[in-house]
Design an enzyme around this catalytic site. Sequence first.
Site, mmCIF file in Angstrom:
data_model
loop_
_atom_site.group_PDB
_atom_site.id
_atom_site.type_symbol
_atom_site.label_atom_id
_atom_site.label_comp_id
_atom_site.label_asym_id
_atom_site.label_seq_id
_atom_site.Cartn_x
_atom_site.Cartn_y
_atom_site.Cartn_z
ATOM 1 N N GLY A 49 63.107 9.288 -12.289
ATOM 2 C CA GLY A 49 63.319 10.410 -11.391
ATOM 3 C C GLY A 49 62.522 11.620 -11.820
ATOM 4 O O GLY A 49 61.340 11.772 -11.490
ATOM 5 N N TYR A 101 78.833 10.617 -2.382
ATOM 6 C CA TYR A 101 78.619 10.967 -0.976
ATOM 7 C C TYR A 101 79.480 10.051 -0.080
ATOM 8 O O TYR A 101 80.325 9.306 -0.575
ATOM 9 C CB TYR A 101 77.121 10.942 -0.641
ATOM 10 N N ASN A 126 76.742 8.412 -5.943
ATOM 11 C CA ASN A 126 76.807 9.847 -6.236
ATOM 12 C C ASN A 126 77.851 10.640 -5.462
ATOM 13 O O ASN A 126 77.652 11.827 -5.190
ATOM 14 C CB ASN A 126 75.411 10.468 -6.065
ATOM 15 N N HIS A 185 72.237 4.853 0.750
ATOM 16 C CA HIS A 185 72.738 5.682 -0.357
ATOM 17 C C HIS A 185 74.249 5.475 -0.463
ATOM 18 O O HIS A 185 75.028 6.086 0.259
ATOM 19 C CB HIS A 185 72.403 7.150 -0.074
ATOM 20 N N THR A 200 65.888 14.925 -4.425
ATOM 21 C CA THR A 200 66.052 16.034 -3.485
ATOM 22 C C THR A 200 65.181 17.209 -3.921
ATOM 23 O O THR A 200 65.272 17.659 -5.058
ATOM 24 C CB THR A 200 67.539 16.444 -3.432
ATOM 25 N N ASN A 230 79.699 14.766 -8.384
ATOM 26 C CA ASN A 230 80.396 15.171 -7.151
ATOM 27 C C ASN A 230 81.882 14.839 -7.178
ATOM 28 O O ASN A 230 82.495 14.547 -6.150
ATOM 29 C CB ASN A 230 79.728 14.542 -5.913
HETATM 30 C C1 PHB Z 1 70.991 16.687 -5.557
HETATM 31 O O1 PHB Z 1 70.526 17.355 -4.641
HETATM 32 O O2 PHB Z 1 71.206 17.175 -6.664
HETATM 33 C C2 PHB Z 1 71.279 15.272 -5.344
HETATM 34 C C3 PHB Z 1 71.076 14.717 -4.105
HETATM 35 C C4 PHB Z 1 71.351 13.386 -3.910
HETATM 36 C C5 PHB Z 1 71.832 12.642 -4.962
HETATM 37 C C6 PHB Z 1 72.027 13.187 -6.188
HETATM 38 C C7 PHB Z 1 71.748 14.519 -6.384
HETATM 39 O O3 PHB Z 1 72.124 11.358 -4.787
#
Ligand code: PHB
Length: 359
Positions: free
Chosen positions: A316, A179, A177, A174, A25, A234
């Site tokens: 990353g 979401y 994390n 996705h 991101t 999260n």
């Molecule tokens: C973030 O913006 O920090 C972020 C976004 C998506 C992810 C993990 C972190 O899967």
Amino acid sequence: MSKLFEATTFGPYQLQNRIVMAPLTRSRALDGDIPSPLAIEYYEQRASAGLIIAEATQISPQGKGYISTPGIYNAAQVQAWRPITSAVHARGGRIFLQLWHVGRISHSSLQPDGALPVAPSAIAAQGQSYTPEGFKPLETPRALELAELPGIVAQYKHAAELAKEAGFDGVEVHGANGYLLDQFLRDGSNHRTDAYGGSIENRARLMLEVVEAVVSVWGGDKVGIRLSPLSPFNDIKDSTPQATFSYVVEQLNRFNLLYLHLVEGATGGPRDVDGGFDLSELRRIFKGLYIANNGYDKAMAETAVNEGKADLVAFGRPFISNPDLVHRLATGAELAALDPATLYGGGAKGYTDYPALSA
Ligand code: PHB
């Protein structure tokens, strides 16, 4: 040279090497969730990766949880993604798009009509949202109605179709994390009493329906999924992660997916997360390719690939400050450090101005 730097078959594709740019991101999209024109140069500069997985991209306005993240739900966004995928292809690279719905990790100030974010259950995650008015605590989300869930699956399917129009080579669901899909999967965030809550089978249902819908658009050989079984990111919690993920990965085999991409530790954090979780169990179960991620350096990546523990390795943050990361790893050159101040938001600074070694 180790296998890490050799060309490899990846479903219908031939990749230049086994190094993957992880989804990152960067929060530089324009109004309307339109990818920035700067992203053309940004991804082009990094096209020597065997595969780029482009940043998490919301499948609908409701799926958005951060300022300035791009979308893939309308024609204007497709138009803006096209030169990005073309630029990567022109350099011999391949690029997938990561399809994202944040669920409860959002804020009403980022949602259409100021509505509450949605989730499996009305349970707030502990944490902050970076809103247009600065940091605010995450809100208690609205639990999605049973009748709304087919619409969520349809949003993923529509986004998958638009990703194809935009010239991507495939898509990554996705599922990681904390979401939306991860929120459904875990019993800490999913207290539903309908067919989408309770048992592991029920909690996995939405993720599997989404994968089925996306595969119906792309075929399994152009679809991957990212999961983060150990990550507490999260505020995600599960009382039986090993059983949960063994079930879901087993079920994913039905779709002959191209790959499973695991965040092997804490997202953006340490690899050695406590929890007695056996990741190799998931690799044993899954029949497709395995992309390893989380804090790898060159030596770790070479060992993982040479020993057959991973098919590809995703990097990353090193890709942010080293557009020519593949070359630097291959030659043992020093890696440039990244500037944390320019990670999220802004323009070219800290985005497209990190130089390659020999331009
Ligand atoms: C973030 O913006 O920090 C972020 C976004 C998506 C992810 C993990 C972190 O899967």
